[in-house]
Design an enzyme around this catalytic site. Structure first.
Site, PDB file in Angstrom:
ATOM      1  CB  SER A  23      27.232  14.884 -16.386  1.00  0.00           C
ATOM      2  OG  SER A  23      27.255  16.193 -16.917  1.00  0.00           O
ATOM      3  CG  ASN A 114      24.727  26.651 -11.591  1.00  0.00           C
ATOM      4  OD1 ASN A 114      25.467  25.812 -12.081  1.00  0.00           O
ATOM      5  ND2 ASN A 114      25.089  27.484 -10.628  1.00  0.00           N
ATOM      6  CG  HIS A 160      -4.617 -11.793   7.484  1.00  0.00           C
ATOM      7  ND1 HIS A 160      -3.870 -11.004   8.330  1.00  0.00           N
ATOM      8  CD2 HIS A 160      -5.898 -11.339   7.586  1.00  0.00           C
ATOM      9  CE1 HIS A 160      -4.650 -10.139   8.938  1.00  0.00           C
ATOM     10  NE2 HIS A 160      -5.887 -10.308   8.493  1.00  0.00           N
ATOM     11  CE  LYS A 287      10.794 -24.581 -12.231  1.00  0.00           C
ATOM     12  NZ  LYS A 287      10.218 -23.943 -11.060  1.00  0.00           N
ATOM     13  CD  GLU A 294      10.308 -15.596 -11.028  1.00  0.00           C
ATOM     14  OE1 GLU A 294      11.041 -16.085 -10.162  1.00  0.00           O
ATOM     15  OE2 GLU A 294      10.131 -16.125 -12.134  1.00  0.00           O
TER      16      GLU A 294
END
Ligand code: ARG
Length: 463
Positions: A23, A114, A160, A287, A294
């Site tokens: 890791s 751990n 809506h 454009k 996005e």
């Protein structure tokens, strides 16, 4: 080849399987926290009488040196020796032993990786979550600036995705502030959850050395210690909490993105993107694309995926540590990076927005004032259900005739109800509509100003 567990094994591990299990490629991000944890551990071992003052000083000095090197020289992590380190914990320990020999080999007394990885992750989040909260506050600040700049501009609200009722544009911006403040609070809850020291748990059963875990907790900035060593070594609920908070925040950013994509489009035109936050097309000269928004909307799917994936990893695990838990880090780091990047992008796009008040206010009048017309009849004593029916018929007529409330003559009004008087004209305007709202959470202008003032105070204490 010498490993952390060489004594127990005759043969070397398979190279490909070692690589598969390693890791270090991603958990080096925990480097500073790993050294911080080890420095405190040396002190605890020394107080417990496990380490001599001499060994203790040698280990601490070397650890400080290792930290200085690691924070100033990125090539430290790609040395030829580091190539075979399994994880950040073995990397630090190997560097330590390389510097001071035998004393370095005493550091891991009574401790397990751990619990080490559990404490490292908690320390990491203790540092990074407040920074994330400040980045959330930056988006809030940008929205508040737009809310203020909007002044008394109006726009339609939508249910809506159909025109519903007029609202102030500032009310719209404040609508996106509220979820982000809840996100900020969600991260505050996480900060409380991680505020427990797992060290002293050993690999699973606890430690046989006289570690003063309360002093160790204080030393590392934890206010409590964990309740149970078996749970603590295998507990990653706080990773789930982080991912959930991140995923919900991303959902909110995605909804902001969606609104802004719509409202800056030619079809709506209420808002305009700055040139700096839009992109052009390689083909179509006209454009102005909202790419950053996005991408934020897209990345929300990715972060939701990290949460869903991580919960799937956790669900079948027996209590205690299993190697599956190593999957926590890539999920966490990727969600963190995606969220931070998205927050910064949204803050920047929102700061660059301009408001086209003529267009948005223009769109806020017309048939979306129908509820106000019904309220007028209610004010004159008609039951609301009857008023709804009268106005419904009126709207049907106006749609058929291609007209709006403004176009109606006094006799046309009264042909639908005797209750309509001359005062209906000034009653059915968007400004009158918002002004008639009463509740503190409404779009009533003075309520919006009070909400903005309150949000500004929140921002001042959280920025
Ligand atoms: N790299 C490991 C992890 O991320 C550290 C703990 C390893 N413990 C072990 N018993 N293999 O989970």
């Amino acid at each position: 080849m010498v490993h952390l567990w060489s004594g127990r094994f005759d043969g070397d591990p398979d190279k490909a399987l070692m690589d598969f299990g390693a890791s270090f490629g991603f958990d080096r991000r925990l480097f500073e926290d790993d050294v911080t944890g080890s420095l405190a551990w040396v002190e605890a071992l020394t107080l417990a009488g496990v380490l001599t003052a001499e060994d203790s000083a040698a280990i601490a000095t070397a650890l400080v040196e290792i930290r200085a090197r690691g924070t100033s020289d990125p090539s430290f992590f790609s040395s030829p020796e580091a190539a075979s380190d399994e994880d950040v914990h073995s990397f630090v320990e190997r560097e330590l032993v390389a510097r001071i020999g035998e004393a370095g080999r005493r550091l891991h007394t009574g401790r397990s990786r751990n619990e080490q990885v559990a404490v490292d992750l908690r320390l990491y989040l203790k540092r990074r979550v407040p920074a994330m909260q400040r980045t959330i506050a930056r988006v809030v600040g940008a929205l508040l600036d737009r809310a203020e700049a909007a002044g008394d501009a109006l726009m339609p609200s939508y249910t809506h995705m159909r025109r519903a009722q007029p609202i102030l544009v500032s009310h719209f911006f404040l609508a996106h502030v509220a979820p982000l403040r809840r996100d900020h609070q969600r991260f505050a809850v996480l900060l409380d959850e991680i505020d427990e020291l797992p060290l002293g748990s050993g690999a699973i059963a606890g430690t046989s050395y006289g570690i003063d875990v309360h002093a160790l907790a204080t030393n590392l900035g934890f206010s409590r210690i964990v309740a149970n060593s078996v749970d603590a070594t295998g507990d990653r609920d706080f990773v789930s909490t982080f991912l959930h908070a991140a995923a919900v925040t991303m959902v909110h950013l995605s909804r902001i993105a969606e609104d802004l994509i719509l409202f800056t489009s030619e079809e709506f035109g209420f808002l305009d993107l700055s040139d700096a936050s839009a992109t052009g097309s390689s083909l179509m000269p006209q454009k102005k694309n909202p790419d950053p928004l996005e991408l934020v909307r897209g990345k929300s799917g990715r972060v939701i995926g990290r949460l869903a994936g991580w919960l799937s990893t956790m669900k079948g695990l027996p209590i205690g540590y299993s190697k599956d838990l190593q999957e926590d880090k890539e999920a966490l780091f990727d969600a963190e990076d995606s969220l931070r990047g998205s927050l910064e992008a949204v803050a920047s796009v929102v700061s660059g927005l301009s408001i086209t008040a003529t267009v948005s206010t223009g769109a806020a009048s017309g048939l979306l004032l129908a509820t106000d017309v019904a309220d007028y009849l209610v004010a004159k004593g008609l039951p609301f259900r009857d008023a709804h029916e009268v106005v419904g018929a009126l709207v049907r007529r106006l749609i058929a005739e291609g007209k709006s409330f403004d176009d109606l003559t006094a006799s046309e009004w009264t042909s639908h109800s005797e209750l309509f008087g001359a005062d209906i004209k000034e009653w059915v305007t968007p400004a009158a509509s918002v002004g008639r709202k009463r509740t503190p959470q409404s779009t009533r202008p003075d309520a919006v100003i009070a909400a903005l003032t309150e949000a500004r105070r929140w921002f001042a204490t959280n920025a």
